[in-house]
Design a protein around this motif. Structure first.
Motif, PDB file in Angstrom:
ATOM      1  N   VAL A 200       0.836  -1.204   0.000  1.00  0.00           N
ATOM      2  CA  VAL A 200       0.000   0.000   0.000  1.00  0.00           C
ATOM      3  C   VAL A 200       0.871   1.254   0.000  1.00  0.00           C
ATOM      4  N   SER A 201       1.968   1.211   0.757  1.00  0.00           N
ATOM      5  CA  SER A 201       2.843   2.385   0.840  1.00  0.00           C
ATOM      6  C   SER A 201       3.416   2.741  -0.531  1.00  0.00           C
ATOM      7  N   TYR A 202       3.829   1.734  -1.289  1.00  0.00           N
ATOM      8  CA  TYR A 202       4.363   2.008  -2.623  1.00  0.00           C
ATOM      9  C   TYR A 202       3.272   2.515  -3.566  1.00  0.00           C
ATOM     10  N   LEU A 203       2.091   1.969  -3.441  1.00  0.00           N
ATOM     11  CA  LEU A 203       0.999   2.374  -4.330  1.00  0.00           C
ATOM     12  C   LEU A 203       0.556   3.801  -4.063  1.00  0.00           C
ATOM     13  N   VAL A 204       0.387   4.168  -2.790  1.00  0.00           N
ATOM     14  CA  VAL A 204      -0.079   5.526  -2.491  1.00  0.00           C
ATOM     15  C   VAL A 204       0.999   6.547  -2.820  1.00  0.00           C
ATOM     16  N   GLY A 205       2.266   6.179  -2.575  1.00  0.00           N
ATOM     17  CA  GLY A 205       3.352   7.087  -2.927  1.00  0.00           C
ATOM     18  C   GLY A 205       3.423   7.322  -4.422  1.00  0.00           C
ATOM     19  N   LEU A 206       3.281   6.250  -5.211  1.00  0.00           N
ATOM     20  CA  LEU A 206       3.311   6.377  -6.661  1.00  0.00           C
ATOM     21  C   LEU A 206       2.092   7.145  -7.169  1.00  0.00           C
ATOM     22  N   LYS A 207       0.949   6.919  -6.546  1.00  0.00           N
ATOM     23  CA  LYS A 207      -0.274   7.623  -6.945  1.00  0.00           C
ATOM     24  C   LYS A 207      -0.110   9.128  -6.759  1.00  0.00           C
ATOM     25  N   LEU A 208       0.447   9.534  -5.624  1.00  0.00           N
ATOM     26  CA  LEU A 208       0.664  10.959  -5.382  1.00  0.00           C
ATOM     27  C   LEU A 208       1.668  11.530  -6.372  1.00  0.00           C
ATOM     28  N   ALA A 209       2.737  10.791  -6.642  1.00  0.00           N
ATOM     29  CA  ALA A 209       3.732  11.262  -7.601  1.00  0.00           C
ATOM     30  C   ALA A 209       3.134  11.424  -8.996  1.00  0.00           C
ATOM     31  N   MET A 210       2.271  10.498  -9.401  1.00  0.00           N
ATOM     32  CA  MET A 210       1.635  10.590 -10.716  1.00  0.00           C
ATOM     33  C   MET A 210       0.734  11.817 -10.801  1.00  0.00           C
ATOM     34  N   ALA A 211       0.003  12.085  -9.719  1.00  0.00           N
ATOM     35  CA  ALA A 211      -0.879  13.256  -9.708  1.00  0.00           C
ATOM     36  C   ALA A 211      -0.072  14.544  -9.812  1.00  0.00           C
ATOM     37  N   ARG A 212       1.046  14.599  -9.081  1.00  0.00           N
ATOM     38  CA  ARG A 212       1.901  15.790  -9.125  1.00  0.00           C
ATOM     39  C   ARG A 212       2.564  15.926 -10.500  1.00  0.00           C
ATOM     40  N   ALA A 213       2.926  14.818 -11.122  1.00  0.00           N
ATOM     41  CA  ALA A 213       3.537  14.870 -12.447  1.00  0.00           C
ATOM     42  C   ALA A 213       2.555  15.419 -13.469  1.00  0.00           C
ATOM     43  N   LYS A 214       1.293  15.019 -13.346  1.00  0.00           N
ATOM     44  CA  LYS A 214       0.262  15.502 -14.268  1.00  0.00           C
ATOM     45  C   LYS A 214       0.094  17.006 -14.143  1.00  0.00           C
ATOM     46  N   GLN A 215       0.137  17.518 -12.920  1.00  0.00           N
ATOM     47  CA  GLN A 215       0.012  18.966 -12.711  1.00  0.00           C
ATOM     48  C   GLN A 215       1.155  19.726 -13.374  1.00  0.00           C
TER      49      GLN A 215
ATOM     50  N   ALA B  36       3.926   8.408 -18.851  1.00  0.00           N
ATOM     51  CA  ALA B  36       4.494   7.076 -19.052  1.00  0.00           C
ATOM     52  C   ALA B  36       5.892   6.988 -18.459  1.00  0.00           C
ATOM     53  N   ARG B  37       6.685   8.022 -18.685  1.00  0.00           N
ATOM     54  CA  ARG B  37       8.035   8.046 -18.132  1.00  0.00           C
ATOM     55  C   ARG B  37       7.994   8.063 -16.601  1.00  0.00           C
ATOM     56  N   VAL B  38       7.106   8.848 -16.054  1.00  0.00           N
ATOM     57  CA  VAL B  38       7.000   8.953 -14.597  1.00  0.00           C
ATOM     58  C   VAL B  38       6.567   7.622 -13.990  1.00  0.00           C
ATOM     59  N   LEU B  39       5.629   6.938 -14.651  1.00  0.00           N
ATOM     60  CA  LEU B  39       5.189   5.640 -14.157  1.00  0.00           C
ATOM     61  C   LEU B  39       6.333   4.628 -14.200  1.00  0.00           C
ATOM     62  N   ASP B  40       7.066   4.609 -15.319  1.00  0.00           N
ATOM     63  CA  ASP B  40       8.209   3.698 -15.419  1.00  0.00           C
ATOM     64  C   ASP B  40       9.246   4.018 -14.335  1.00  0.00           C
TER      65      ASP B  40
ATOM     66  N   GLY C  90       8.691   5.379 -11.479  1.00  0.00           N
ATOM     67  CA  GLY C  90       8.149   4.946 -10.196  1.00  0.00           C
ATOM     68  C   GLY C  90       8.366   3.461  -9.962  1.00  0.00           C
ATOM     69  N   ILE C  91       8.206   2.662 -10.999  1.00  0.00           N
ATOM     70  CA  ILE C  91       8.415   1.217 -10.878  1.00  0.00           C
ATOM     71  C   ILE C  91       9.891   0.914 -10.608  1.00  0.00           C
ATOM     72  N   TYR C  92      10.784   1.609 -11.319  1.00  0.00           N
ATOM     73  CA  TYR C  92      12.211   1.448 -11.059  1.00  0.00           C
ATOM     74  C   TYR C  92      12.539   1.800  -9.613  1.00  0.00           C
ATOM     75  N   ILE C  93      11.946   2.870  -9.118  1.00  0.00           N
ATOM     76  CA  ILE C  93      12.198   3.317  -7.746  1.00  0.00           C
ATOM     77  C   ILE C  93      11.728   2.260  -6.742  1.00  0.00           C
ATOM     78  N   ILE C  94      10.558   1.687  -6.978  1.00  0.00           N
ATOM     79  CA  ILE C  94      10.019   0.677  -6.061  1.00  0.00           C
ATOM     80  C   ILE C  94      10.932  -0.542  -6.000  1.00  0.00           C
ATOM     81  N   VAL C  95      11.350  -1.029  -7.169  1.00  0.00           N
ATOM     82  CA  VAL C  95      12.232  -2.203  -7.205  1.00  0.00           C
ATOM     83  C   VAL C  95      13.563  -1.887  -6.518  1.00  0.00           C
ATOM     84  N   ALA C  96      14.125  -0.717  -6.817  1.00  0.00           N
ATOM     85  CA  ALA C  96      15.405  -0.336  -6.218  1.00  0.00           C
ATOM     86  C   ALA C  96      15.274  -0.185  -4.708  1.00  0.00           C
ATOM     87  N   ALA C  97      14.153   0.362  -4.249  1.00  0.00           N
ATOM     88  CA  ALA C  97      13.949   0.533  -2.806  1.00  0.00           C
ATOM     89  C   ALA C  97      13.888  -0.813  -2.098  1.00  0.00           C
TER      90      ALA C  97
END
Length: 272
Positions: free
Chosen positions: A22-37, A43-47, A49-56
């Protein structure tokens, strides 16, 4: 505390694993919303985010291996337990930042602005993640007589992570969740104030987290590695490096980077 949510035959659903996801999902969701603004490539931001999650995930476990190297060297059979452990947050943060820097540079994304997009998401995700620690009983605090101390009673927590049972402990998991929530609120409340510049939100998060983590470590009671010549924990040592570095970066970026046109337009609309 509820280390296990439920069992279904041979399948056990652990509270920590669920809340970590849940922590990774909500963090990525907020980042996606901020990226849209900010009109960043979704697509780049989502990719990223996935790299960040795996690396974390990988970085947190690698630093745990380094910190407890003697233990795992003497007990190689427990290396498989790394897959179930949460690891050390700083390890995940450091590797995630390194991978993010590489990805952003490789794809020529606006460097510090992209980092700013993710910083509040890291704080939000960490809030949920520490609640998972509290549910599992890991990252526990020192014994205390404080009225807000918590007493863990589940034998599973003692068996999995060595949580002391029947003893009033500092709820360090909640301390850190609360600190991250305050940091998140501060970042969002001040992001448009003063003279915004790219990188300010990211490095401000790094500084505030380093300070809060150093202080909270004083109340931690779990074994997590010690820097011998300073007699402080590994996380405190990293905080001593990250805190000053963050201040240096904030000062440097404030001098070399002009206020972004986007921020200037936003402030003009707000003033109107």
């Amino acid at each position: 505390m509820f280390p296990e949510l439920f069992k279904l035959g041979p399948i056990t659903l652990y509270s920590y694993g669920v809340l970590l996801a849940v922590s990774y999902l909500v963090g990525l969701k907020l980042a996606m919303a901020r990226a849209k603004q900010r009109n960043l490539d979704a697509a780049r931001v989502l990719d990223l985010g996935i790299y960040i999650i795996v690396a974390a995930l990988v970085g947190a476990k690698l630093l745990l291996l380094v910190v407890d190297f003697d233990h795992y060297r003497n007990n190689p059979g427990e290396l498989l337990a790394l897959a179930r452990s949460g690891g050390v947050f700083y390890g995940g943060l450091i590797l995630a930042v390194a991978v993010a820097f590489w990805y952003i540079a490789r794809h020529k994304m606006p460097f510090w602005s992209t980092c700013d997009v993710f910083a509040p998401g890291i704080a939000l995700g960490h809030v949920t993640g520490r609640l998972g620690c509290f549910a599992a009983g890991c990252c526990y605090g020192r014994p205390t007589d404080a009225p807000w101390g918590v007493i863990f009673t589940d034998p599973l927590a003692a068996a999995n992570v060595g949580t002391p049972l029947g003893i009033r402990l500092h709820p360090t998991q909640l301390y850190e969740a609360g600190a991250e929530l305050l940091i998140l609120a501060f970042l969002l409340a001040t992001e448009r104030r003063g003279r915004p510049f790219a990188g300010r939100t990211f490095w401000l998060y790094m500084f505030l987290y380093a300070v809060s983590r150093y202080i909270i470590e004083i109340y931690r009671g779990d074994p997590r590695g010690v820097v011998p010549f300073l007699d402080i924990s590994t996380s405190q040592f990293i905080s001593l490096i990250l805190g000053p570095l963050s201040l240096i970066m904030l000062l440097w970026l404030s001098r070399v980077l002009p206020t972004s046109p986007q921020e200037t337009r936003h402030r003009r609309r707000a003033a109107a």
